[in-house]
Design an enzyme around this catalytic site. Structure first.
Site, PDB file in Angstrom:
ATOM      1  N   SER A   1      73.815  80.505  54.001  1.00  0.00           N
ATOM      2  CA  SER A   1      74.628  81.327  54.900  1.00  0.00           C
ATOM      3  C   SER A   1      75.957  81.475  54.175  1.00  0.00           C
ATOM      4  O   SER A   1      76.244  80.711  53.246  1.00  0.00           O
ATOM      5  CB  SER A   1      74.832  80.569  56.212  1.00  0.00           C
TER       6      SER A   1
ATOM      7  N   TYR B   1      76.696  73.261  61.706  1.00  0.00           N
ATOM      8  CA  TYR B   1      76.019  74.312  60.942  1.00  0.00           C
ATOM      9  C   TYR B   1      76.645  74.449  59.551  1.00  0.00           C
ATOM     10  O   TYR B   1      75.942  74.477  58.533  1.00  0.00           O
ATOM     11  CB  TYR B   1      76.112  75.637  61.719  1.00  0.00           C
TER      12      TYR B   1
END
Ligand SMILES: NC(=O)c1ccc[n+]([C@@H]2O[C@H](COP(=O)([O-])OP(=O)(O)OC[C@H]3O[C@@H](n4cnc5c(N)ncnc54)[C@H](OP(=O)(O)O)[C@@H]3O)[C@@H](O)[C@H]2O)c1
Length: 267
Positions: free
Chosen positions: A149, A162
């Protein structure tokens, strides 16, 4: 590479895509199938991939759906056995299965932390290990594509577990590249920016947020389903045979820090 064939051609290759019951897993799987690969797709319930399986069969590719819970060691072991029984060799592994908990850091619980880290980091490691051990190392060939990401290189409020998991994915990618290069296996990270999927649907329902987001993306829009196609085919194919341990950001430029010119002064 065979003479006369594009180095991007995946004909005759088998690719595993984890987390293909929806979202990016399907975008990535579709791109690989269109480039010629047969697929093994996974979700916690294999049946949840049924619609996608029909779509890929419609492209003329072989495809098998298998159940895999990346948080469960026994599930990873039985998946790896079933995958190697289904395909004589697994050439490509796209580690896409993942999850997120969006909360202010002050409210993150022990269980929230474990859910995200166990799924996104521990799961990715042990799926890679199982596929490497059962198929790629014995065959002396593999392309592992870890879905990261843009938070592999940036922080974002409300996403601490995350971001920690994605930073870990980036570092783990480099370590595995170093470990397994000798076996003909490349390991790279493909890091998407913002894409509209079930994982962040609630954010896209907020128009103000979408405007704010697009303002910060140099290319001025969120990712579209086709935006990852070129990157995943590149990293899964022989076009990237001398590329390993890298992090390829496909994020409209948001990871650049999204600097903007100062507004003009009145008068
Ligand atoms: N959307 C974005 O903007 C974006 C940006 C950067 C990175 N990513 C990453 O890209 C990946 C896919 O994102 P997405 O937006 O498509 O998410 P999504 O719509 O929530 O899909 C997640 C996929 O992962 C699977 N999964 C979740 N937990 C699992 C587990 N314990 N074991 C096995 N599979 C599991 C889900 O399958 P089942 O629930 O059916 O088991 C589903 O297929 C994730 O790793 C995400 O963090 C997304």
């Amino acid at each position: 590479m065979r003479e006369g064939h594009s180095s991007f051609d995946l004909s005759g290759k088998t690719a595993v895509v984890t987390g293909a019951s929806r979202g990016l897993g399907q975008y990535l799987g579709r791109a690989l199938a269109r480039a010629g690969a047969d697929l093994i797709v996974t979700a916690r319930q294999a049946d949840d991939c049924a619609e996608f399986v029909s779509e890929v069969e419609g492209l003329g590719r072989r495809v098998e759906a298998l159940s895999l819970d990346v948080r469960d060691q026994a599930s990873i072991e039985s998946f790896a056995k079933a995958a190697t029984a289904a395909a004589p060799r697994i050439d490509v592994l796209v580690n896409n299965a993942g999850c997120n908990v969006r909360k202010p850091s002050i409210e993150i619980s022990w269980d929230d932390w474990n859910l995200v880290l166990d799924t996104n980091l521990r799961g990715m490691f042990f799926v890679s290990q199982a596929v490497a051990k059962q198929s790629m190392i014995p065959n002396g060939y593999g392309r592992i594509v870890n879905i990261g990401s843009y938070t592999t290189v940036a922080g974002f409020a409300g996403l601490a577990p995350y971001c920690a998991s994605r930073g870990g994915v980036r570092q783990m990618t480099m370590a595995l590249a170093d470990d397994w290069g000798i076996h003909g296996i490349t390991v790279n990270c493909l890091s998407p920016g913002w894409f509209k999927t079930a994982q962040n649907k609630v954010l896209y329902e907020n128009e103000e947020w979408v405007e704010y987001l697009c303002d910060r993306i140099p290319l001025k829009r969120p990712g579209q389903p086709h935006d990852l196609d070129g990157a995943v085919v590149f990293l899964a194919s022989d076009a990237s045979e001398y590329v390993t341990g890298q992090n390829l950001l496909v994020d409209g430029g948001i990871s650049t820090g999204a600097t903007r010119a100062l507004p003009k002064k009145e008068g």
